[in-house]
Write a protein that holds these residues in place. Structure first.
Motif, PDB file in Angstrom:
ATOM      1  N   ALA A 165      96.628  40.724 -17.342  1.00  0.00           N
ATOM      2  CA  ALA A 165      96.553  40.358 -15.931  1.00  0.00           C
ATOM      3  C   ALA A 165      97.895  40.505 -15.222  1.00  0.00           C
ATOM      4  CB  ALA A 165      96.042  38.922 -15.793  1.00  0.00           C
ATOM      5  N   ASP A 166      98.992  40.513 -15.972  1.00  0.00           N
ATOM      6  CA  ASP A 166     100.328  40.600 -15.371  1.00  0.00           C
ATOM      7  C   ASP A 166     100.854  42.026 -15.303  1.00  0.00           C
ATOM      8  OD1 ASP A 166     100.287  37.827 -15.244  1.00  0.00           O
ATOM      9  OD2 ASP A 166     101.215  37.616 -17.223  1.00  0.00           O
ATOM     10  N   VAL A 167     100.129  42.962 -15.882  1.00  0.00           N
ATOM     11  CA  VAL A 167     100.626  44.333 -15.961  1.00  0.00           C
ATOM     12  C   VAL A 167      99.895  45.198 -14.939  1.00  0.00           C
ATOM     13  CG1 VAL A 167     101.022  46.323 -17.440  1.00  0.00           C
ATOM     14  CG2 VAL A 167     101.096  44.030 -18.411  1.00  0.00           C
ATOM     15  N   THR A 168     100.613  45.691 -13.970  1.00  0.00           N
ATOM     16  CA  THR A 168     100.115  46.654 -13.002  1.00  0.00           C
ATOM     17  C   THR A 168     100.855  47.972 -13.223  1.00  0.00           C
ATOM     18  OG1 THR A 168     101.758  46.026 -11.348  1.00  0.00           O
ATOM     19  CG2 THR A 168      99.676  44.799 -11.356  1.00  0.00           C
ATOM     20  N   PRO A 169     100.379  49.055 -12.654  1.00  0.00           N
ATOM     21  CA  PRO A 169     101.145  50.310 -12.790  1.00  0.00           C
ATOM     22  C   PRO A 169     102.588  50.175 -12.340  1.00  0.00           C
ATOM     23  CG  PRO A 169      98.944  50.769 -11.964  1.00  0.00           C
ATOM     24  CD  PRO A 169      99.067  49.275 -12.008  1.00  0.00           C
ATOM     25  N   VAL A 171     104.453  47.390 -12.423  1.00  0.00           N
ATOM     26  CA  VAL A 171     105.160  46.624 -13.456  1.00  0.00           C
ATOM     27  C   VAL A 171     105.425  47.493 -14.675  1.00  0.00           C
ATOM     28  CG1 VAL A 171     104.950  44.676 -15.048  1.00  0.00           C
ATOM     29  CG2 VAL A 171     104.282  44.404 -12.661  1.00  0.00           C
ATOM     30  N   TYR A 172     104.451  48.311 -15.027  1.00  0.00           N
ATOM     31  CA  TYR A 172     104.622  49.211 -16.168  1.00  0.00           C
ATOM     32  C   TYR A 172     105.805  50.157 -15.946  1.00  0.00           C
ATOM     33  CZ  TYR A 172     103.581  53.088 -19.333  1.00  0.00           C
ATOM     34  OH  TYR A 172     103.671  54.074 -20.270  1.00  0.00           O
ATOM     35  N   GLN A 173     105.911  50.703 -14.751  1.00  0.00           N
ATOM     36  CA  GLN A 173     107.038  51.586 -14.456  1.00  0.00           C
ATOM     37  C   GLN A 173     108.352  50.821 -14.442  1.00  0.00           C
ATOM     38  OE1 GLN A 173     106.382  54.316 -11.115  1.00  0.00           O
ATOM     39  NE2 GLN A 173     104.187  53.951 -11.278  1.00  0.00           N
ATOM     40  N   GLN A 174     108.310  49.567 -13.963  1.00  0.00           N
ATOM     41  CA  GLN A 174     109.526  48.759 -13.944  1.00  0.00           C
ATOM     42  C   GLN A 174     110.042  48.500 -15.359  1.00  0.00           C
ATOM     43  OE1 GLN A 174     108.931  44.821 -12.450  1.00  0.00           O
ATOM     44  NE2 GLN A 174     110.994  44.124 -13.015  1.00  0.00           N
ATOM     45  N   VAL A 175     109.141  48.134 -16.254  1.00  0.00           N
ATOM     46  CA  VAL A 175     109.540  47.869 -17.632  1.00  0.00           C
ATOM     47  C   VAL A 175     110.124  49.132 -18.270  1.00  0.00           C
ATOM     48  CG1 VAL A 175     108.687  47.250 -19.921  1.00  0.00           C
ATOM     49  CG2 VAL A 175     107.881  46.005 -17.918  1.00  0.00           C
ATOM     50  N   ALA A 176     109.496  50.268 -18.022  1.00  0.00           N
ATOM     51  CA  ALA A 176     109.992  51.517 -18.597  1.00  0.00           C
ATOM     52  C   ALA A 176     111.351  51.897 -18.020  1.00  0.00           C
ATOM     53  CB  ALA A 176     108.986  52.635 -18.354  1.00  0.00           C
ATOM     54  N   SER A 177     111.544  51.663 -16.725  1.00  0.00           N
ATOM     55  CA  SER A 177     112.814  52.026 -16.094  1.00  0.00           C
ATOM     56  C   SER A 177     113.954  51.111 -16.506  1.00  0.00           C
ATOM     57  CB  SER A 177     112.656  52.006 -14.571  1.00  0.00           C
ATOM     58  OG  SER A 177     112.327  50.695 -14.123  1.00  0.00           O
ATOM     59  N   GLN A 178     113.634  49.888 -16.974  1.00  0.00           N
ATOM     60  CA  GLN A 178     114.671  48.954 -17.396  1.00  0.00           C
ATOM     61  C   GLN A 178     115.152  49.222 -18.813  1.00  0.00           C
ATOM     62  OE1 GLN A 178     116.281  46.624 -15.726  1.00  0.00           O
ATOM     63  NE2 GLN A 178     115.159  46.854 -13.817  1.00  0.00           N
ATOM     64  N   ALA A 198      89.636  43.165 -11.868  1.00  0.00           N
ATOM     65  CA  ALA A 198      90.479  43.220 -13.068  1.00  0.00           C
ATOM     66  C   ALA A 198      90.165  44.460 -13.897  1.00  0.00           C
ATOM     67  CB  ALA A 198      90.293  41.954 -13.904  1.00  0.00           C
ATOM     68  N   ARG A 199      88.895  44.831 -13.995  1.00  0.00           N
ATOM     69  CA  ARG A 199      88.523  46.030 -14.738  1.00  0.00           C
ATOM     70  C   ARG A 199      89.082  47.276 -14.062  1.00  0.00           C
ATOM     71  NH1 ARG A 199      84.257  44.686 -18.261  1.00  0.00           N
ATOM     72  NH2 ARG A 199      83.599  46.856 -18.412  1.00  0.00           N
ATOM     73  N   GLU A 200      89.065  47.277 -12.741  1.00  0.00           N
ATOM     74  CA  GLU A 200      89.638  48.402 -12.011  1.00  0.00           C
ATOM     75  C   GLU A 200      91.143  48.479 -12.237  1.00  0.00           C
ATOM     76  OE1 GLU A 200      89.652  51.803  -9.760  1.00  0.00           O
ATOM     77  OE2 GLU A 200      87.933  50.664 -10.496  1.00  0.00           O
ATOM     78  N   LEU A 201      91.791  47.318 -12.325  1.00  0.00           N
ATOM     79  CA  LEU A 201      93.225  47.288 -12.593  1.00  0.00           C
ATOM     80  C   LEU A 201      93.532  47.860 -13.970  1.00  0.00           C
ATOM     81  CD1 LEU A 201      96.087  46.395 -11.789  1.00  0.00           C
ATOM     82  CD2 LEU A 201      95.578  44.150 -12.771  1.00  0.00           C
ATOM     83  N   VAL A 202      92.692  47.549 -14.944  1.00  0.00           N
ATOM     84  CA  VAL A 202      92.888  48.096 -16.286  1.00  0.00           C
ATOM     85  C   VAL A 202      92.775  49.617 -16.265  1.00  0.00           C
ATOM     86  CG1 VAL A 202      91.984  48.149 -18.633  1.00  0.00           C
ATOM     87  CG2 VAL A 202      92.072  45.997 -17.388  1.00  0.00           C
ATOM     88  N   ARG A 203      91.810  50.136 -15.535  1.00  0.00           N
ATOM     89  CA  ARG A 203      91.633  51.591 -15.466  1.00  0.00           C
ATOM     90  C   ARG A 203      92.824  52.258 -14.790  1.00  0.00           C
ATOM     91  NH1 ARG A 203      86.243  49.921 -13.302  1.00  0.00           N
ATOM     92  NH2 ARG A 203      84.881  49.636 -15.123  1.00  0.00           N
ATOM     93  N   GLU A 204      93.339  51.617 -13.738  1.00  0.00           N
ATOM     94  CA  GLU A 204      94.522  52.169 -13.087  1.00  0.00           C
ATOM     95  C   GLU A 204      95.726  52.152 -14.028  1.00  0.00           C
ATOM     96  OE1 GLU A 204      95.139  49.970  -9.551  1.00  0.00           O
ATOM     97  OE2 GLU A 204      93.341  50.715  -8.527  1.00  0.00           O
ATOM     98  N   LEU A 205      95.834  51.094 -14.818  1.00  0.00           N
ATOM     99  CA  LEU A 205      96.925  51.022 -15.786  1.00  0.00           C
ATOM    100  C   LEU A 205      96.785  52.116 -16.843  1.00  0.00           C
ATOM    101  CD1 LEU A 205      99.388  49.583 -16.996  1.00  0.00           C
ATOM    102  CD2 LEU A 205      97.801  48.061 -18.197  1.00  0.00           C
TER     103      LEU A 205
END
Length: 643
Positions: A165-169, A171-178, A198-205
């Protein structure tokens, strides 16, 4: 884990990419067969055989070695549950006995319960975790970094733990860039409980993970109490302190976790093959002059994590409907009184998510003279089945509107009639073929390009969404009653079409139950498919894989001229890359943070340095002490004078 090592262990499934072009990547297929004292289990890409030996021993032969387990008890299956007995010499866990661990398998997950015994400085946690391997590097093979949580500060060389629930695209890019070394996305224990947003968010991730090249390894882990406790400890450590000084002191006092992944690097698989299964029911009369209907449904699945790609709706539902219709029609074709004057062809192609590689190969063989019942000179209809449970309505997707007098127009009319009978809305969706884009949205576009009348029957209103090819497409998410209803609607429309438009009073009202769609039968077909991940690299070797043998045996039972063929995907369209080694182990060790070790080292070095200086200056210290005091003797008594 080596004996004596301490901490928490998380067993994971590596998440490998499917395609090198897009950087893409249960539940294993497991069947047991007992015969004459032998238990054979087919597992993924290899066969593991358990044989009874002397004194109840069971010897396991694997490619990389042999292990012997002393048998105490027995192995049985019940509701997809497998329990293994263990003896004195066994290193595999058994019953919940004397604090040991029991292993069970249910709904595609492998769970490990903890008994009474615990290690002094940590309990053992083992959990299957699918894993993503970034194709740009070998980061998916070995990591040994400290665990951390998402924060606004630097995350350099950390393994970031985050809930889904805390991971969005973003946030994912932020973690990778850090500069994070790895990221573990914790999935909820019940994926079906996710809300539609939430399911749509998972698919986007998933799309972000597959399309973005990042220099870190990514893992998906199923939520467990032990993993959640690790996550809470790491998150509390990250967010409890408000100031930099308080954060520094907290890091010295609190414990951390060292995340370690070991194993061989994933290697590219050069001999990956895709299999097609086909069969047919020949109509009464001259085959080449009879109308022919082809039912097509690709059997493979896709997702960001191959071992989480169950594809229950896309396209387990389509295959289940095809097999059920093959079962019912075979009975009609065997009787002279009900033998229709129409051919029905069944095709289960592979590579559906690889730009329909199986269909392309079938069409190439068709041009070469194979499958003559779909040749020119007689009415033909190719009907592709895909994702039949997403919505309440059925959509017939076509590249051009059907013309009056054609077989497709007749089928569409019968489909509308059957939909009215069963209460299923039927809609016609017209979409032109995009010849510029090499990747086609629907499978029927490939047939239409070859001038074959074709359509796709799906519950999805369009093929541009993210519903197909996702780890959220689990067996529990399928609406079983809707699948049965849509299969019955399709079956009724096909019967009316191949029998020349018979009315419901003529046929369907007098249809016996044995010739009607069975709910138990449909769900059986679906369970056989959706109970295992069906990513292409997991279905190897293609010709002998248990799933392919099951599909072949099923069609061979109900159809004639059944054929199982395999081939290598065309590397030019596009260049696909498959990688092995989709399983591994992640171990979490409870440790003090690196800052604590640093200051402890400084303290020890300072102490040793001071001690060394004292030893070097000992003569001076001794002379100084002697000069600071004088001793005299008077009347037989010692007197000390201090200056």
């Amino acid at each position: 884990m080596e004996e004596g090592r301490k901490g928490h262990q998380v067993e994971e499934r590596r998440k490998g990419h499917h395609m090198e072009e897009r950087r893409k990547g249960n539940h294993m297929e497991e069947r047991s067969h007992m015969e004459e004292g032998r238990v054979t289990i087919w597992r993924k890409e290899r066969m593991v055989t358990y044989r009874r030996g002397k004194e109840g021993r069971v010897t396991i032969w694997r490619k990389e070695g042999r292990a012997t387990i002393l048998r105490k008890g027995h192995i049985w299956r019940k509701e997809r549950m497998v329990t293994y007995g263990r003896g004195k010499e066994g290193r595999v866990t058994i019953w919940r006995k004397e604090g040991r661990v029991i292993i069970w398998r249910k709904e595609g997950r492998v769970s490990y319960g903890k008994g009474k015994e615990e290690r002094k400085e940590g309990s053992l946690i083992s959990k299957k975790v699918p894993r993503i391997l970034n194709l740009t590097s070998s980061l998916g093979s070995v990591i040994s970094v400290e665990a951390g949580a998402i924060s606004s500060g630097p995350m350099l060389r950390q393994c970031i733990l985050a809930k889904l629930a805390d991971v969005t695209p973003a946030v994912y890019q932020q973690v990778a860039s850090q500069g994070a070394a790895a990221m573990v996305v914790i999935l909820p224990a019940n994926m079906t409980a996710l809300s539609p947003p939430a399911r749509e968010l998972v698919r986007e991730l998933e799309i972000a993970i597959l399309e973005l090249e990042v220099p870190m390894a990514v893992y998906f882990a199923q939520e467990t109490p032990e993993l959640v406790s690790i996550y809470k400890a790491v998150k509390e450590k990250t967010s409890s302190s408000s100031s930099a000084a308080a954060n520094f002191l907290s890091s010295l006092a609190s414990d951390g976790y060292q995340m370690v992944v070991s194993g061989a690097p994933s290697k590219q698989m050069h001999d990956v093959a895709v299999a097609n299964v086909q069969g047919q029911l020949n109509g009464l009369g001259v085959e080449d002059k009879l109308p022919s209907i082809a039912l097509v449904a690709h059997y493979d699945a896709f997702g960001a994590a191959p071992e989480l790609s169950f594809g229950a709706d896309s396209n387990g539902s389509g295959v289940a409907a095809l097999l059920e219709i093959a079962r019912l029609l075979s009975r009609l074709y065997k009787s002279q009184h009900t033998h229709p004057h129409a051919n029905v062809f069944f095709l289960l192609p592979g590579g559906g998510f690889l730009n329909y590689q199986g269909t392309k190969r079938f069409l190439d063989d068709l041009e070469g003279g194979d499958a003559s019942i779909l040749g020119d000179g007689h009415p033909t209809l190719v009907l592709c089945l895909d994702s039949l449970t997403a919505t309440e309505a059925l959509h017939l997707h076509v590249s051009r509107p059907p013309k009056n007098g054609t077989l497709m127009h007749a089928f569409y009319q019968r489909l509308v009639e059957a939909g009215e009978q069963y209460g299923v809305p039927v809609k016609l969706v017209h979409r032109k073929i995009d010849l510029v884009n090499p990747k086609q949205v629907w499978q029927h576009h490939l047939y239409s390009i070859k001038k074959l009348p074709a359509a796709t029957l799906s519950a999805l209103p369009n093929g541009d969404g993210t519903e197909r090819g996702s780890i959220t497409d689990t067996p529990a998410s399928v609406n079983s009653s809707r699948l049965v209803l849509h299969t019955a609607t399709l079956h009724a429309a096909l019967l009316r079409t191949i029998y020349g438009g018979a009315t419901p009073q003529d046929m369907l009202s007098q249809m016996p139950d044995t010739l009607s769609v069975s709910s138990s039968s449909v769900m059986y077909w679906l369970s056989m498919l959706a109970s295992q991940p069906r990513s292409t690299q997991l279905l190897q070797p293609a010709r002998s894989h248990p799933l392919m043998r099951f599909l072949y045996d099923t069609l061979n039972r109900y159809t004639v001229e059944t054929k199982l063929s395999d081939f290598k995907p065309d590397k030019r369209d596009p260049d696909f890359g498959f990688y092995d080694n989709t399983g591994g182990t992640m171990t979490a060790y409870s440790i003090k943070p690196a800052t604590f070790d640093f200051f402890l080292s400084i303290f020890i070095l300072s102490y040793l340095g001071v001690l060394y200086l004292l030893l070097q200056q000992m003569p001076l210290i001794q002379s100084f002490l002697l000069r600071s005091s004088s001793v005299s003797v008077a009347n037989g008594k010692t007197k000390t004078k201090h200056h």
